[in-house]
Scaffold this active site. Structure first.
Site, PDB file in Angstrom:
ATOM      1  N   TYR A 146       7.696   1.325   2.245  1.00 21.01           N
ATOM      2  CA  TYR A 146       7.707   0.447   1.074  1.00 21.01           C
ATOM      3  C   TYR A 146       9.107   0.411   0.471  1.00 21.01           C
ATOM      4  O   TYR A 146       9.978   1.236   0.797  1.00 21.01           O
ATOM      5  CB  TYR A 146       6.686   0.913   0.018  1.00 21.01           C
ATOM      6  N   CYS A 147       9.338  -0.562  -0.399  1.00 18.32           N
ATOM      7  CA  CYS A 147      10.620  -0.646  -1.122  1.00 18.32           C
ATOM      8  C   CYS A 147      10.327  -1.087  -2.554  1.00 18.32           C
ATOM      9  O   CYS A 147       9.336  -0.665  -3.137  1.00 18.32           O
ATOM     10  CB  CYS A 147      11.585  -1.603  -0.414  1.00 18.32           C
ATOM     11  N   ARG A 148      11.149  -1.940  -3.102  1.00 17.28           N
ATOM     12  CA  ARG A 148      10.930  -2.399  -4.471  1.00 17.28           C
ATOM     13  C   ARG A 148      10.003  -3.607  -4.518  1.00 17.28           C
ATOM     14  O   ARG A 148       9.042  -3.656  -5.276  1.00 17.28           O
ATOM     15  CB  ARG A 148      12.262  -2.749  -5.146  1.00 17.28           C
ATOM     16  N   ILE A 201       6.984  -1.272  -4.542  1.00 16.14           N
ATOM     17  CA  ILE A 201       6.406  -0.436  -5.585  1.00 16.14           C
ATOM     18  C   ILE A 201       6.043  -1.265  -6.817  1.00 16.14           C
ATOM     19  O   ILE A 201       5.190  -0.872  -7.620  1.00 16.14           O
ATOM     20  CB  ILE A 201       7.364   0.723  -5.956  1.00 16.14           C
TER      21      ILE A 201
END
Length: 353
Positions: free
Chosen positions: A315-317, A343
């Site tokens: 995952y990332c932003r 996130i």
């Protein structure tokens, strides 16, 4: 006196015509705030967005294939950056053409200058709504120098028949603007290599990021979903034209929902949760048990991932860097890579530390 009266009427008519024209060309759909957000926060490191005299050049990692895009009538051309940014990430360099007064019929031949100025083995034209019709009009006279054409909620008015030319027509089921009778009529002008795709729940405006469009129907699928399905369809079409299989261009990792990711975290062992944001972003708050491995650092096999069979949840932003990272890991030989977005969309606040 009659002559003077006629001149006054003529002058008044000309004045109001000019006023109307000025109002008309300045009354257009602007790129919404998501475009600027995309440019600032989610634009890929692998794609350079370059201003050129005729618009924007999205220069990605690809070298042999390019697509020229004509925007819809009275739509700001930058509204299509998020869609074509995704295509550029996947190896198709894209040119978004800025049309005079945001009307494609005033710049129908702009593709010619682009083709003459850049070297690619495969050129594709595309366009949304009126832009599609104008791009097709240009393509009709240049079939020998083009590989294909993509219509976004649009149709041709001139023949595109050629044994070496392919066409993809894609539109949403909830499109309130597209004339479906014209789609049917346009099939008579298509080459043998023709594919038509209807995105269930999609509408006219969601190919771009400019908000709602007058006369359109409400979509029941998201803009993100409509654009991602569009990108997948275009990649399959261009790959097939080059003699590749669908597997050659499809991602070799799996996308899952945050809910599915949480279920894996709760029920399965031997899982690595990978946060591919920067260290600073990671330190500001991350999913419990996640390990930080910035996307830009994934060049060779990471030491923290010695097991190629291990399940890796990425995952990332916002979901852009995580897709890039997941593909990199898959390319390196990791066999169980799962990407679950950003996130920002993670609904389990109790699992963030």
């Amino acid at each position: 006196m009659k002559w003077k009266k006629r001149m006054m009427i003529l002058a008044a008519s000309l004045f109001f015509t000019v006023i109307f024209c000025v109002w008309y060309v300045n009354d257009y759909y602007h790129s919404d705030e998501s475009v600027q957000k995309y440019l600032q926060e989610t634009a890929s490191d692998s794609v350079s967005i370059i201003e050129i005299p005729d618009g924007l050049f999205l220069d990605g990692p690809g070298e042999d294939t390019a697509m020229i895009f004509y925007p819809g009538a009275k739509v700001e051309y930058t509204a299509y950056v998020p869609l074509f940014g995704q295509l550029s990430e996947q190896g198709i360099d894209c040119f978004l053409i800025k049309m005079p007064c945001n009307l494609a019929f005033l710049g129908k031949n702009k593709a010619e200058k682009i083709i003459d100025s850049y070297e690619y083995d495969n050129w594709y034209l595309s366009g949304h709504s009126l832009g599609g019709a104008m791009a097709a009009s240009f393509a009709s006279g240049h079939l020998e120098s083009l590989s294909g054409m993509v219509f976004f909620a649009s149709y041709p008015t001139e023949s595109l028949k050629s044994d070496t030319f392919s066409v993809l027509s894609i539109y949403g089921s909830e499109d309130g603007i597209l004339n479906m009778d014209k789609i049917t009529e346009g099939k008579k002008l298509m080459p043998n290599d023709y594919t038509e795709i209807c995105i269930e729940g999609g509408n006219h405006a969601q190919f771009g990021n400019y908000g709602e469009q007058k006369g359109d129907h409400a979509a029941w699928t998201s803009r993100k979903e409509q654009q991602e399905r569009t990108v997948d369809a275009v990649l399959q079409m261009t790959a097939a034209h080059k003699g590749q299989t669908q597997e050659d261009v499809k991602m070799s990792y799996k996308q899952i929902t945050p809910q599915e990711a949480k279920e894996k975290m709760d029920t399965e062992r031997n899982i690595m949760i990978l946060d591919v944001r920067t260290q600073e972003e990671y330190d500001s708050g991350h999913i419990k048990n996640a390990v930080c491995l910035p996307n830009e650092d994934i060049v060779n096999e990471p030491e923290i991932l010695p097991d190629y069979e291990q399940q890796i949840l990425v995952y990332c932003r916002s979901g852009n860097r995580s897709r890039q990272a997941a593909q990199k890991l898959a390319d390196l030989g990791y066999k169980n890579v799962f990407e679950f977005g950003g996130i920002l969309d993670w609904p389990y606040s109790e699992m963030v530390e």
